[in-house]
Motif scaffolding. Sequence first.
Motif, PDB file in Angstrom:
ATOM      1  N   PRO A 158      -0.786  28.334  16.892  1.00  0.00           N
ATOM      2  CA  PRO A 158      -1.330  28.696  18.207  1.00  0.00           C
ATOM      3  C   PRO A 158      -0.977  27.718  19.309  1.00  0.00           C
ATOM      4  O   PRO A 158      -0.788  28.126  20.460  1.00  0.00           O
ATOM      5  CB  PRO A 158      -2.844  28.740  17.965  1.00  0.00           C
ATOM      6  CG  PRO A 158      -2.999  28.929  16.502  1.00  0.00           C
ATOM      7  CD  PRO A 158      -1.851  28.224  15.872  1.00  0.00           C
ATOM      8  N   THR A 159      -0.919  26.428  18.990  1.00  0.00           N
ATOM      9  CA  THR A 159      -0.589  25.433  20.012  1.00  0.00           C
ATOM     10  C   THR A 159       0.451  24.464  19.477  1.00  0.00           C
ATOM     11  O   THR A 159       0.459  24.147  18.273  1.00  0.00           O
ATOM     12  CB  THR A 159      -1.830  24.644  20.461  1.00  0.00           C
ATOM     13  OG1 THR A 159      -2.414  24.006  19.321  1.00  0.00           O
ATOM     14  CG2 THR A 159      -2.839  25.558  21.130  1.00  0.00           C
ATOM     15  N   GLU A 160       1.300  23.994  20.349  1.00  0.00           N
ATOM     16  CA  GLU A 160       2.304  22.995  20.002  1.00  0.00           C
ATOM     17  C   GLU A 160       2.354  21.975  21.128  1.00  0.00           C
ATOM     18  O   GLU A 160       2.025  22.293  22.281  1.00  0.00           O
ATOM     19  CB  GLU A 160       3.684  23.635  19.827  1.00  0.00           C
ATOM     20  CG  GLU A 160       3.791  24.610  18.672  1.00  0.00           C
ATOM     21  CD  GLU A 160       5.150  25.290  18.643  1.00  0.00           C
ATOM     22  OE1 GLU A 160       5.901  25.078  17.678  1.00  0.00           O
ATOM     23  OE2 GLU A 160       5.442  26.043  19.603  1.00  0.00           O
ATOM     24  N   CYS A 161       2.796  20.792  20.790  1.00  0.00           N
ATOM     25  CA  CYS A 161       2.974  19.747  21.794  1.00  0.00           C
ATOM     26  C   CYS A 161       4.454  19.456  21.962  1.00  0.00           C
ATOM     27  O   CYS A 161       5.150  19.131  20.990  1.00  0.00           O
ATOM     28  CB  CYS A 161       2.235  18.468  21.386  1.00  0.00           C
ATOM     29  SG  CYS A 161       2.459  17.108  22.583  1.00  0.00           S
ATOM     30  N   GLN A 215       0.028  33.203  21.477  1.00  0.00           N
ATOM     31  CA  GLN A 215      -0.818  34.218  20.872  1.00  0.00           C
ATOM     32  C   GLN A 215      -0.098  34.738  19.642  1.00  0.00           C
ATOM     33  O   GLN A 215       0.906  35.449  19.744  1.00  0.00           O
ATOM     34  CB  GLN A 215      -1.090  35.361  21.856  1.00  0.00           C
ATOM     35  CG  GLN A 215      -1.950  34.972  23.046  1.00  0.00           C
ATOM     36  CD  GLN A 215      -2.225  36.155  23.959  1.00  0.00           C
ATOM     37  OE1 GLN A 215      -1.661  37.224  23.791  1.00  0.00           O
ATOM     38  NE2 GLN A 215      -3.112  35.954  24.916  1.00  0.00           N
ATOM     39  N   LEU A 216      -0.592  34.356  18.461  1.00  0.00           N
ATOM     40  CA  LEU A 216       0.059  34.750  17.217  1.00  0.00           C
ATOM     41  C   LEU A 216      -0.187  36.228  16.950  1.00  0.00           C
ATOM     42  O   LEU A 216      -1.183  36.804  17.376  1.00  0.00           O
ATOM     43  CB  LEU A 216      -0.475  33.900  16.062  1.00  0.00           C
ATOM     44  CG  LEU A 216      -0.251  32.382  16.183  1.00  0.00           C
ATOM     45  CD1 LEU A 216      -0.764  31.672  14.946  1.00  0.00           C
ATOM     46  CD2 LEU A 216       1.225  32.075  16.395  1.00  0.00           C
ATOM     47  N   GLY A 217       0.743  36.824  16.214  1.00  0.00           N
ATOM     48  CA  GLY A 217       0.603  38.222  15.835  1.00  0.00           C
ATOM     49  C   GLY A 217       1.262  39.192  16.786  1.00  0.00           C
ATOM     50  O   GLY A 217       1.444  40.366  16.452  1.00  0.00           O
ATOM     51  N   LEU A 275      17.757  14.073  30.589  1.00  0.00           N
ATOM     52  CA  LEU A 275      16.757  14.386  29.570  1.00  0.00           C
ATOM     53  C   LEU A 275      17.246  13.873  28.222  1.00  0.00           C
ATOM     54  O   LEU A 275      18.452  13.883  27.936  1.00  0.00           O
ATOM     55  CB  LEU A 275      16.514  15.898  29.491  1.00  0.00           C
ATOM     56  CG  LEU A 275      15.781  16.557  30.656  1.00  0.00           C
ATOM     57  CD1 LEU A 275      15.906  18.066  30.564  1.00  0.00           C
ATOM     58  CD2 LEU A 275      14.313  16.138  30.661  1.00  0.00           C
ATOM     59  N   ASP A 276      16.311  13.464  27.394  1.00  0.00           N
ATOM     60  CA  ASP A 276      16.655  12.977  26.062  1.00  0.00           C
ATOM     61  C   ASP A 276      15.425  13.079  25.161  1.00  0.00           C
ATOM     62  O   ASP A 276      14.279  13.165  25.644  1.00  0.00           O
ATOM     63  CB  ASP A 276      17.150  11.531  26.132  1.00  0.00           C
ATOM     64  CG  ASP A 276      18.008  11.149  24.922  1.00  0.00           C
ATOM     65  OD1 ASP A 276      18.232  12.024  24.054  1.00  0.00           O
ATOM     66  OD2 ASP A 276      18.460  10.003  24.867  1.00  0.00           O
ATOM     67  N   ASP A 277      15.680  13.074  23.862  1.00  0.00           N
ATOM     68  CA  ASP A 277      14.645  13.001  22.830  1.00  0.00           C
ATOM     69  C   ASP A 277      13.533  14.014  23.054  1.00  0.00           C
ATOM     70  O   ASP A 277      12.354  13.677  23.259  1.00  0.00           O
ATOM     71  CB  ASP A 277      14.073  11.580  22.763  1.00  0.00           C
ATOM     72  CG  ASP A 277      15.098  10.581  22.243  1.00  0.00           C
ATOM     73  OD1 ASP A 277      15.996  11.008  21.495  1.00  0.00           O
ATOM     74  OD2 ASP A 277      15.033   9.407  22.605  1.00  0.00           O
ATOM     75  N   VAL A 278      13.914  15.292  23.034  1.00  0.00           N
ATOM     76  CA  VAL A 278      12.942  16.373  23.127  1.00  0.00           C
ATOM     77  C   VAL A 278      12.380  16.634  21.735  1.00  0.00           C
ATOM     78  O   VAL A 278      13.135  16.727  20.759  1.00  0.00           O
ATOM     79  CB  VAL A 278      13.597  17.650  23.692  1.00  0.00           C
ATOM     80  CG1 VAL A 278      12.582  18.782  23.789  1.00  0.00           C
ATOM     81  CG2 VAL A 278      14.218  17.378  25.051  1.00  0.00           C
ATOM     82  N   ALA A 279      11.071  16.719  21.602  1.00  0.00           N
ATOM     83  CA  ALA A 279      10.444  16.919  20.291  1.00  0.00           C
ATOM     84  C   ALA A 279       9.261  17.853  20.427  1.00  0.00           C
ATOM     85  O   ALA A 279       8.554  17.850  21.446  1.00  0.00           O
ATOM     86  CB  ALA A 279       9.990  15.587  19.705  1.00  0.00           C
ATOM     87  N   VAL A 280       9.029  18.680  19.415  1.00  0.00           N
ATOM     88  CA  VAL A 280       7.891  19.578  19.387  1.00  0.00           C
ATOM     89  C   VAL A 280       7.175  19.405  18.055  1.00  0.00           C
ATOM     90  O   VAL A 280       7.799  19.257  17.002  1.00  0.00           O
ATOM     91  CB  VAL A 280       8.331  21.045  19.602  1.00  0.00           C
ATOM     92  CG1 VAL A 280       9.242  21.525  18.500  1.00  0.00           C
ATOM     93  CG2 VAL A 280       7.138  21.962  19.758  1.00  0.00           C
ATOM     94  N   ARG A 281       5.846  19.359  18.083  1.00  0.00           N
ATOM     95  CA  ARG A 281       5.036  19.211  16.862  1.00  0.00           C
ATOM     96  C   ARG A 281       3.848  20.150  16.963  1.00  0.00           C
ATOM     97  O   ARG A 281       3.416  20.530  18.058  1.00  0.00           O
ATOM     98  CB  ARG A 281       4.575  17.771  16.702  1.00  0.00           C
ATOM     99  CG  ARG A 281       3.662  17.276  17.803  1.00  0.00           C
ATOM    100  CD  ARG A 281       3.039  15.939  17.473  1.00  0.00           C
ATOM    101  NE  ARG A 281       2.182  15.448  18.538  1.00  0.00           N
ATOM    102  CZ  ARG A 281       0.919  15.856  18.733  1.00  0.00           C
ATOM    103  NH1 ARG A 281       0.388  16.758  17.920  1.00  0.00           N
ATOM    104  NH2 ARG A 281       0.199  15.359  19.717  1.00  0.00           N
ATOM    105  N   PRO A 282       3.250  20.560  15.815  1.00  0.00           N
ATOM    106  CA  PRO A 282       2.073  21.438  15.846  1.00  0.00           C
ATOM    107  C   PRO A 282       0.881  20.748  16.488  1.00  0.00           C
ATOM    108  O   PRO A 282       0.740  19.522  16.442  1.00  0.00           O
ATOM    109  CB  PRO A 282       1.826  21.747  14.371  1.00  0.00           C
ATOM    110  CG  PRO A 282       3.090  21.401  13.673  1.00  0.00           C
ATOM    111  CD  PRO A 282       3.712  20.284  14.448  1.00  0.00           C
ATOM    112  N   GLY A 283       0.008  21.538  17.091  1.00  0.00           N
ATOM    113  CA  GLY A 283      -1.214  21.024  17.661  1.00  0.00           C
ATOM    114  C   GLY A 283      -1.078  20.662  19.114  1.00  0.00           C
ATOM    115  O   GLY A 283       0.028  20.536  19.652  1.00  0.00           O
ATOM    116  N   PRO A 284      -2.210  20.466  19.820  1.00  0.00           N
ATOM    117  CA  PRO A 284      -2.154  20.106  21.237  1.00  0.00           C
ATOM    118  C   PRO A 284      -1.694  18.676  21.430  1.00  0.00           C
ATOM    119  O   PRO A 284      -1.716  17.864  20.500  1.00  0.00           O
ATOM    120  CB  PRO A 284      -3.604  20.295  21.695  1.00  0.00           C
ATOM    121  CG  PRO A 284      -4.415  20.066  20.466  1.00  0.00           C
ATOM    122  CD  PRO A 284      -3.598  20.603  19.319  1.00  0.00           C
ATOM    123  N   CYS A 285      -1.272  18.376  22.646  1.00  0.00           N
ATOM    124  CA  CYS A 285      -0.825  17.024  22.959  1.00  0.00           C
ATOM    125  C   CYS A 285      -2.038  16.095  23.058  1.00  0.00           C
ATOM    126  O   CYS A 285      -3.122  16.491  23.520  1.00  0.00           O
ATOM    127  CB  CYS A 285      -0.072  17.000  24.287  1.00  0.00           C
ATOM    128  SG  CYS A 285       1.479  17.928  24.266  1.00  0.00           S
TER     129      CYS A 285
END
Length: 810
Positions: free
Chosen positions: A681-684, A733-735, A757-767
């Motif tokens: 549902p959320t990513e940072c 919104q999943l689904g 821009l450099d070092d773009v990263a995405v992880r689960p959960g809010p920031c």
Amino acid sequence: MPLPSHLLPALVLLLARSPGWAWVPSHCRSSGQAVCNFVCDCRDCSDEAQCGYRGASPALGTPFTCDFEQDSCGWRDISTSGYSWLRDRAGAALEGPGPHSDHTLGTDLGWYMAVGTHRGKEASTAALRSPTLRDAAPSCQLRLWYHAASGDVAELRLEVTHGSETLTLWQSTGPWDPGWQELAVTTGRIRGDFRVTFSATRNATHRGAVALDDLEFWDCGLPTPQASCPLGHHHCQNKVCVEPQQLCDGEDNCGDLSDEDPLTCGRHTVTDFETGLGPWNRSEGWSRNHSAGGPELPSWPRRDHSRNSAQGSFLVSVAEPGTPAILSSPEFQASGASNCSVRWVGLTGPPCWLPRCRAPSQLLVPQLIFYHYLHGSEAGCLQLFLQTLGSSAPQAPVLLRRRRGELGTAWVRDRVDIQSAHPFQILLAGQTGPGGVVGLDDLILSDHCRPVPEVSTLQPLPPGPWAPAPQPLPPSSQLQDSCKQGHLACGDLCVPPEQLCDFEEQCAGGEDEQACGTTDFESLEAGGWEDASVGRLQWRRLSAQESQGSSAAVAGHFLSLQRAWGQLSTEARVLTPLLGPSGPSCELHLAYYLQSQPRGGKVCDPTWPHPQRISCNFERDTCSWYPGHLSDTHWRWVESRGPDHDHTTGQGHFVLLDPTDPLAWGHSAHLLSRPQVPAVPTECLSFWYHLHGPQIGTLRLAMRREGEETHLWSRSGTQGNRWHEAWATLSHQLGTRAQYQLLFEGLRDGYHGTMALDDVAVRPGPCWAPHHCSFEDSDCGFSSGGQGLWRRQANASGPHSLGPPNRPHH
């Protein structure tokens, strides 16, 4: 160093033969007719100063221009209210809806003409008028750049006034794209004095900020007198030289009408539609009309070609799509043999002049010169057919010329040479598209088009390409009758237009993806590529044997740049059908030679590659990120060099936006991710950015989903010569299976500054909450808790009693 005396006459002759430019070394005429006529009659071109352009002598093939850097070039405001034009630059106003830089220099130090915001309660018009100009050639074209944000102005209009008539060359009520926009219009032949006016109209709901820059007059000067003419050229009564194909073409190319003299052109049959159709017969669907009092259509012709006037008449097709209107000529005698045959295949065009051919003026074959107008719709089409008559079996019409799509607001000249061993007719079929207009004017039949002495009873025309012959349909094809106009029937499917040439086969046999750009030019269809040129050059499908000579034993076909009959000096264009949408890795592969034989072209690899990674340190490649192509300003993958180092290692790679390398005019540049399917549902999303320079502008981050764009983060102005980290929470919104894209957009204010821009990263959960937060772009992950006692606000967005009295802390 002075030139040797024996070279000076040759130099003077060379300059004098340059189109629209002449240097008369012996004297400078002071006559008023020699001022502002697009011809330099004085050594220093002072007779062309302050004429709406600067009087510096243009080189061969360049226009008279005004960039407003030194002065207004003679343009003056004639407004009657406080809403008026003035010479301005972006650096004079730090805020406002106007441009952030001029078009010439691309900085806030450049100058342009502008209308400032005006908040009056009544509608008003700001008008900018040129000095008095004289004698525009038939090929004259005015190009300029304008800036008008949608919502700031109600209407823009460009007009030319000569005599007692004011013609609208262009008019628009928007919407307009952001940034500087180019406008190119033709004036047509104008005899005597005229003036050009650019106006902006506002009403009480519009602020009215408009800017104008870089005006250019192309090919507006008439030819200058010459003592002698090149071989084959016509020497006019005023000693001007014109090319042979300009004789009897319905335009005043000499400047004194001697190239259209009745003694030379008296045996030609000219139909200008001023008093009727002449010898031509029309079916339902063609209508004789004129500009004045015509329909209120943006695409309607503003003037005819014959008189260059709103009062002049022309023919327009009012036929519905799919049912073209037919205009037919009288029946003509068979044309005799000629030393230069003409063949029309594939991308049709005028013949290549081979050494074995006679000079064009010596061809004894029937010719048709005509002027056509296609504007307002990509579906508009004009076709010219040859219908042979008198043979024992009816013959299908042969296509000699086809023009389709959007050709602009100019009347375009064309010519067809015809050979037929049987009596024949010429058929012109016009078909309109939604909102478009197809027009005809000045049909000129040469004196070799000889009507039959006694017109026989003509046979009914066989079914032509515009009306296919009835034939039984197999059961699987009977869907054709039930499909909507523009849809393709294949099997049991009706494929809508938006799914044609979209790189995905809907039909079992792939019919919806045929003639969609991929080709080796061996077939007559040429992969759907079609010439859209309106000038003196065009693209034509040519065989290798034609290129090398009839005795050459070579095979194959290719596209070749050839001479055309158009009167304008514009680039030659060849277009595919409407393609896409495509993936970011879509590439066009083609082979080209400047002086040799091309092999063909191919559109390939339109799919989205894998893997689709957002997280990227840019060391090996750009992962899932790719630059947008709607601007000439692009993000580039670069390696660390000197002080420009990446964030990851200090010696690696990153993506850079530098508007000076190469020099770009675009105001913005996009860096996009490939479509992503959310898993949580959320990513940072975290990334490192670098903004440095006095005109750096703004870097913003947004998310696109189902056609909507959500703003996530932005930063404006220089942030020092170092890397900074930023975060943004992505909510999904999943689904729903709705994919999303991330977009970094760089908006420049000038050319002094770079973004990276450099070092773009995405992880689960809010920031998580950062160590520092200014609350300018977001709440940085802070929550007000269940009671909602805290809220993020600006000083101007809430009651003063709920916040600091003056300004935020930072």
